[in-house]
Design a protein around this motif. Structure first.
Motif, PDB file in Angstrom:
ATOM      1  N   SER A 248      17.664  -8.402 -18.859  1.00  0.00           N
ATOM      2  CA  SER A 248      16.517  -8.755 -19.714  1.00  0.00           C
ATOM      3  C   SER A 248      15.528  -7.616 -19.723  1.00  0.00           C
ATOM      4  CB  SER A 248      15.846 -10.042 -19.206  1.00  0.00           C
ATOM      5  OG  SER A 248      15.341  -9.830 -17.904  1.00  0.00           O
ATOM      6  N   PRO A 249      14.714  -7.479 -20.794  1.00  0.00           N
ATOM      7  CA  PRO A 249      13.714  -6.399 -20.824  1.00  0.00           C
ATOM      8  C   PRO A 249      12.630  -6.632 -19.790  1.00  0.00           C
ATOM      9  CG  PRO A 249      13.454  -7.849 -22.727  1.00  0.00           C
ATOM     10  CD  PRO A 249      14.701  -8.307 -22.039  1.00  0.00           C
ATOM     11  N   PHE A 250      12.060  -5.548 -19.319  1.00  0.00           N
ATOM     12  CA  PHE A 250      11.034  -5.627 -18.264  1.00  0.00           C
ATOM     13  C   PHE A 250       9.698  -5.984 -18.909  1.00  0.00           C
ATOM     14  CE2 PHE A 250       7.836  -3.914 -15.367  1.00  0.00           C
ATOM     15  CZ  PHE A 250       8.285  -4.427 -14.148  1.00  0.00           C
ATOM     16  N   PRO A 251       8.978  -6.946 -18.361  1.00  0.00           N
ATOM     17  CA  PRO A 251       7.703  -7.372 -18.951  1.00  0.00           C
ATOM     18  C   PRO A 251       6.681  -6.236 -18.924  1.00  0.00           C
ATOM     19  CG  PRO A 251       8.517  -8.992 -17.373  1.00  0.00           C
ATOM     20  CD  PRO A 251       9.375  -7.794 -17.220  1.00  0.00           C
ATOM     21  N   ASP A 252       5.943  -6.101 -20.040  1.00  0.00           N
ATOM     22  CA  ASP A 252       4.963  -5.010 -20.145  1.00  0.00           C
ATOM     23  C   ASP A 252       3.728  -5.229 -19.278  1.00  0.00           C
ATOM     24  OD1 ASP A 252       6.612  -3.735 -21.926  1.00  0.00           O
ATOM     25  OD2 ASP A 252       5.637  -4.621 -23.692  1.00  0.00           O
ATOM     26  N   HIS A 253       3.401  -6.500 -18.957  1.00  0.00           N
ATOM     27  CA  HIS A 253       2.159  -6.770 -18.239  1.00  0.00           C
ATOM     28  C   HIS A 253       2.273  -6.524 -16.726  1.00  0.00           C
ATOM     29  CE1 HIS A 253       4.493 -10.505 -17.841  1.00  0.00           C
ATOM     30  NE2 HIS A 253       3.780 -10.706 -16.716  1.00  0.00           N
ATOM     31  N   ILE A 254       3.469  -6.272 -16.256  1.00  0.00           N
ATOM     32  CA  ILE A 254       3.646  -6.019 -14.809  1.00  0.00           C
ATOM     33  C   ILE A 254       3.553  -4.516 -14.564  1.00  0.00           C
ATOM     34  CG2 ILE A 254       5.200  -6.199 -12.830  1.00  0.00           C
ATOM     35  CD1 ILE A 254       6.386  -8.704 -14.103  1.00  0.00           C
ATOM     36  N   PRO A 255       2.552  -4.092 -13.707  1.00  0.00           N
ATOM     37  CA  PRO A 255       2.392  -2.637 -13.450  1.00  0.00           C
ATOM     38  C   PRO A 255       3.472  -2.116 -12.505  1.00  0.00           C
ATOM     39  CG  PRO A 255       0.811  -3.860 -12.147  1.00  0.00           C
ATOM     40  CD  PRO A 255       1.514  -4.893 -13.003  1.00  0.00           C
ATOM     41  N   LEU A 256       3.798  -0.861 -12.701  1.00  0.00           N
ATOM     42  CA  LEU A 256       4.758  -0.183 -11.814  1.00  0.00           C
ATOM     43  C   LEU A 256       4.042   0.894 -10.990  1.00  0.00           C
ATOM     44  CD1 LEU A 256       7.733   0.294 -14.310  1.00  0.00           C
ATOM     45  CD2 LEU A 256       7.576  -1.365 -12.449  1.00  0.00           C
ATOM     46  N   LYS A 257       4.521   1.123  -9.796  1.00  0.00           N
ATOM     47  CA  LYS A 257       3.960   2.155  -8.923  1.00  0.00           C
ATOM     48  C   LYS A 257       4.762   3.438  -9.044  1.00  0.00           C
ATOM     49  CE  LYS A 257       2.091  -0.937  -5.384  1.00  0.00           C
ATOM     50  NZ  LYS A 257       2.089  -1.286  -3.937  1.00  0.00           N
ATOM     51  N   ASP A 258       4.013   4.552  -9.125  1.00  0.00           N
ATOM     52  CA  ASP A 258       4.699   5.847  -9.134  1.00  0.00           C
ATOM     53  C   ASP A 258       5.309   6.126  -7.761  1.00  0.00           C
ATOM     54  OD1 ASP A 258       3.952   6.316 -11.746  1.00  0.00           O
ATOM     55  OD2 ASP A 258       2.065   7.287 -11.154  1.00  0.00           O
ATOM     56  N   ALA A 259       6.343   6.920  -7.745  1.00  0.00           N
ATOM     57  CA  ALA A 259       6.978   7.288  -6.471  1.00  0.00           C
ATOM     58  C   ALA A 259       5.993   8.078  -5.616  1.00  0.00           C
ATOM     59  CB  ALA A 259       8.232   8.129  -6.728  1.00  0.00           C
ATOM     60  N   PRO A 260       5.859   7.728  -4.364  1.00  0.00           N
ATOM     61  CA  PRO A 260       4.881   8.436  -3.504  1.00  0.00           C
ATOM     62  C   PRO A 260       5.300   9.885  -3.280  1.00  0.00           C
ATOM     63  CG  PRO A 260       6.278   7.023  -2.170  1.00  0.00           C
ATOM     64  CD  PRO A 260       6.636   6.718  -3.598  1.00  0.00           C
ATOM     65  N   ASN A 261       4.295  10.712  -3.021  1.00  0.00           N
ATOM     66  CA  ASN A 261       4.592  12.113  -2.694  1.00  0.00           C
ATOM     67  C   ASN A 261       5.270  12.204  -1.316  1.00  0.00           C
ATOM     68  OD1 ASN A 261       3.298  12.934  -5.049  1.00  0.00           O
ATOM     69  ND2 ASN A 261       1.312  13.175  -4.012  1.00  0.00           N
ATOM     70  N   LEU A 262       6.169  13.140  -1.234  1.00  0.00           N
ATOM     71  CA  LEU A 262       6.744  13.401   0.091  1.00  0.00           C
ATOM     72  C   LEU A 262       5.671  13.924   1.046  1.00  0.00           C
ATOM     73  CD1 LEU A 262      10.136  15.078  -0.882  1.00  0.00           C
ATOM     74  CD2 LEU A 262       9.822  12.847   0.187  1.00  0.00           C
ATOM     75  N   GLN A 263       4.778  14.771   0.497  1.00  0.00           N
ATOM     76  CA  GLN A 263       3.676  15.314   1.304  1.00  0.00           C
ATOM     77  C   GLN A 263       2.539  15.682   0.380  1.00  0.00           C
ATOM     78  OE1 GLN A 263       3.315  16.041   4.929  1.00  0.00           O
ATOM     79  NE2 GLN A 263       1.310  15.910   3.954  1.00  0.00           N
ATOM     80  N   ASN A 264       1.333  15.115   0.665  1.00  0.00           N
ATOM     81  CA  ASN A 264       0.157  15.502  -0.108  1.00  0.00           C
ATOM     82  C   ASN A 264      -0.224  16.946   0.207  1.00  0.00           C
ATOM     83  OD1 ASN A 264      -0.019  12.913  -1.207  1.00  0.00           O
ATOM     84  ND2 ASN A 264      -1.263  12.194   0.521  1.00  0.00           N
ATOM     85  N   LYS A 265      -0.871  17.594  -0.728  1.00  0.00           N
ATOM     86  CA  LYS A 265      -1.203  19.008  -0.521  1.00  0.00           C
ATOM     87  C   LYS A 265      -2.353  19.194   0.461  1.00  0.00           C
ATOM     88  CE  LYS A 265      -4.109  19.229  -4.705  1.00  0.00           C
ATOM     89  NZ  LYS A 265      -4.267  19.927  -5.995  1.00  0.00           N
ATOM     90  N   ASP A 266      -3.207  18.191   0.634  1.00  0.00           N
ATOM     91  CA  ASP A 266      -4.242  18.238   1.664  1.00  0.00           C
ATOM     92  C   ASP A 266      -3.728  17.502   2.908  1.00  0.00           C
ATOM     93  OD1 ASP A 266      -6.352  19.629   0.272  1.00  0.00           O
ATOM     94  OD2 ASP A 266      -6.500  17.849  -1.001  1.00  0.00           O
ATOM     95  N   ILE A 267      -3.589  18.262   3.999  1.00  0.00           N
ATOM     96  CA  ILE A 267      -2.994  17.698   5.221  1.00  0.00           C
ATOM     97  C   ILE A 267      -4.011  17.806   6.354  1.00  0.00           C
ATOM     98  CG2 ILE A 267      -1.072  17.785   6.833  1.00  0.00           C
ATOM     99  CD1 ILE A 267       0.491  19.359   4.690  1.00  0.00           C
ATOM    100  N   LEU A 268      -4.495  16.681   6.832  1.00  0.00           N
ATOM    101  CA  LEU A 268      -5.384  16.634   7.991  1.00  0.00           C
ATOM    102  C   LEU A 268      -4.667  15.891   9.108  1.00  0.00           C
ATOM    103  CD1 LEU A 268      -8.169  17.149   9.271  1.00  0.00           C
ATOM    104  CD2 LEU A 268      -8.890  14.918   8.349  1.00  0.00           C
ATOM    105  N   LYS A 269      -4.526  16.595  10.238  1.00  0.00           N
ATOM    106  CA  LYS A 269      -3.783  15.993  11.354  1.00  0.00           C
ATOM    107  C   LYS A 269      -4.616  16.013  12.624  1.00  0.00           C
ATOM    108  CE  LYS A 269       1.080  16.583  10.119  1.00  0.00           C
ATOM    109  NZ  LYS A 269       2.398  17.041  10.627  1.00  0.00           N
ATOM    110  N   SER A 270      -4.454  14.988  13.428  1.00  0.00           N
ATOM    111  CA  SER A 270      -5.059  14.891  14.755  1.00  0.00           C
ATOM    112  C   SER A 270      -4.093  14.129  15.639  1.00  0.00           C
ATOM    113  CB  SER A 270      -6.411  14.174  14.679  1.00  0.00           C
ATOM    114  OG  SER A 270      -6.968  14.056  15.965  1.00  0.00           O
ATOM    115  N   SER A 271      -3.697  14.763  16.747  1.00  0.00           N
ATOM    116  CA  SER A 271      -2.653  14.147  17.561  1.00  0.00           C
ATOM    117  C   SER A 271      -2.864  14.471  19.033  1.00  0.00           C
ATOM    118  CB  SER A 271      -1.273  14.643  17.116  1.00  0.00           C
ATOM    119  OG  SER A 271      -1.160  16.051  17.322  1.00  0.00           O
ATOM    120  N   VAL A 272      -2.127  13.791  19.890  1.00  0.00           N
ATOM    121  CA  VAL A 272      -2.092  14.055  21.322  1.00  0.00           C
ATOM    122  C   VAL A 272      -0.633  14.208  21.736  1.00  0.00           C
ATOM    123  CG1 VAL A 272      -2.113  11.573  21.863  1.00  0.00           C
ATOM    124  CG2 VAL A 272      -2.799  13.237  23.616  1.00  0.00           C
ATOM    125  N   GLU A 273      -0.370  15.202  22.619  1.00  0.00           N
ATOM    126  CA  GLU A 273       0.996  15.453  23.074  1.00  0.00           C
ATOM    127  C   GLU A 273       1.056  15.363  24.596  1.00  0.00           C
ATOM    128  OE1 GLU A 273       2.650  19.046  21.640  1.00  0.00           O
ATOM    129  OE2 GLU A 273       2.755  18.358  19.547  1.00  0.00           O
TER     130      GLU A 273
END
Length: 457
Positions: free
Chosen positions: A112-137
């Motif tokens: 059946s055709p997909f209903p127009d009123h239902i929103p779709l999500k774009d595929a997430p980025n593998l990695q955003n270009k702004d990367i902020l990291k904080s970790s403990v090792e």
């Protein structure tokens, strides 16, 4: 861990101490003990040795710290030229798959055709270009393959060796201070001998002057007295210079002020000491033995390089938003490191340490032979000093009797003033020799005590 210098220092100390002198603690007056303590506090070599010993303690703490967990906080910011995304085909596939899942969820047929009123999500980025990291090792060594424990034992023996080296250097410094102090006592005793001679000459001068006035002696006799007095003044000047030099030596060794050192009045009291058969292991030998043990643990440490090491590693990310789809928020794991072949590096280091240990063993045997020889030499010197003292006492008795006899003969015109001065010179020499015999006896006893390792101060 290099302890080659320790062995070299110890062997040099044995060589130098074989000909040194010292006194027993009960024979040292409080002033001399105080000078020795000041010298021990001032000496740069001893202070340097203490610092080396402290370094060995730090090495022990470093060896223990291997088994403490290492916790590291990290933070970073990175900006890429663009977001990292899926390619177009993958994006289309993910979008169509999303539609199928939604239609199934709402109960729509597959085709059946997909209903127009239902929103779709774009595929997430593998990695955003702004990367902020904080970790403990976390890095935690559970088993070091015995390397850390062997390093700890090697450091402990090195510290002990350095402590014994310090004790031997303390003995060496104490010997120098005591020897300079006894030499100063010898100079003072010699001054007293010269004072006695000076009094004799004044007596003779008075007698000669009266004899000249009464026509019983010639002016030549007075000139001979004057010459003897000038010679005495030269000797007094020499002893003053020797006293100044010894005070300078004591000042350099102890740091005590020259003014206080000039107030000293050391005495050359003969020892009341009976030879002892007891021997103690010298600090030089103990230092070499501890250095040998340290190198033996170095050998074990190098060989243990081939034993597997076990460690735990952990990681936790405080900020999740900028993680890529492939980055975990946290992880923990255990690992094993096993060196199979390191290019013979550990084997060669182990062999080098073994040769160093064998070298210390040779130095120990050599030092023991030298100490045994120094004990024999010191015992013979003590016997000679005892015998020489008895001979000198007899010489003084004869010289005094001879002077009294010649002096009476001179006053009765049966001897010349030259005979009197010669007899007086013999008295002076004999008294000098007596003070020297006391000094040599103290040296002989001191040398024997040190050779036997029963030195105390």
């Amino acid at each position: 861990m290099n302890i080659h210098n320790v062995g070299f220092k110890v062997l040099m100390l044995v060589l130098m101490a074989s000909v040194s002198t010292v006194s027993t603690a009960q024979e040292l007056d409080p002033v001399l003990k105080g000078l020795i303590q000041k010298g021990l506090e001032k000496n740069h070599g001893l202070n340097s040795n203490r610092l080396e010993s402290e370094q060995a303690k730090v090495d022990q703490q470093l060896a223990k710290s291997v088994f403490l967990p290492k916790i590291t906080l990290k933070g970073s910011y990175t900006r890429l030229n663009d977001d990292i995304t899926f390619d177009d085909d993958t994006k289309t596939l993910l979008l169509e798959t999303q539609k199928l899942v939604i239609k199934e969820a709402v109960g729509l047929p597959f085709n059946s055709p997909f209903p127009d009123h239902i929103p779709l999500k774009d595929a997430p980025n593998l990695q955003n270009k702004d990367i902020l990291k904080s970790s403990v090792e976390l890095d935690w060594v559970l088993f070091s393959g015995m390397q850390a424990s062997n390093a700890l034992k090697a450091s402990r023996h090195k510290e002990t060796s350095l402590n014994y080296v310090g004790m031997a250097e303390q003995d060496k410094l104490a010997l120098k201070i005591i020897e300079a102090y006894d030499k100063l006592a010898l100079v003072n005793a010699s001054k007293q001998v010269l004072t006695t001679t000076e009094n004799y000459l004044k007596e003779q001068e008075f007698y000669v002057r009266k004899a000249i006035e009464n026509g019983l002696a010639t002016p030549i006799s007075r000139k001979k007295i004057e010459l003897a007095q000038h010679q005495l003044e030269a000797k007094q000047l020499e002893f003053e210079q020797n006293s100044t030099l010894l005070i300078e030596v004591l000042h350099q060794l102890t740091g005590e002020t020259r003014e206080n050192l000039r107030l000293l009045n050391p005495q050359l009291d003969p020892f009341n000491w009976s030879p002892s058969t007891s021997n103690e292991t010298r600090n030089e030998i103990k230092a070499l033995e501890e250095a040998e043990k340290a190198t033996q643990y170095q050998v074990k440490m190098e060989k243990s390089n081939f034993i597997p090491k076990v460690a735990v590693k952990g990681h936790y990310e405080f900020i999740e938003d900028d993680l890529s789809l492939l980055d975990p928020k946290w992880f923990i794991g255990a690992g094993v490191q096993w060196n199979i072949f390191d290019g013979n590096n550990s084997i060669l280091k182990s062999k080098k340490a073994q040769l160093e240990s064998e070298k210390y063993r040779e130095q120990i045997e050599e030092a023991k032979e030298m100490i045994a020889l120094s004990i024999t030499k010191a015992e013979l010197n003590y016997q000679s000093a005892q015998q020489n003292k008895e001979i000198v006492l007899k010489e003084i008795e004869i010289a005094n009797d001879t002077y009294d006899l010649v002096n009476k003969q001179y006053k009765n015109n049966l001897a010349s003033i030259t005979d009197v001065l010669d007899a007086l010179n013999d008295v002076e020499k004999a008294n000098f020799k007596l003070q020297e015999s006391f000094y040599n006896e103290r040296r002989a006893v001191s040398e024997l005590l040190h050779a036997k390792g029963i030195l105390s101060y």
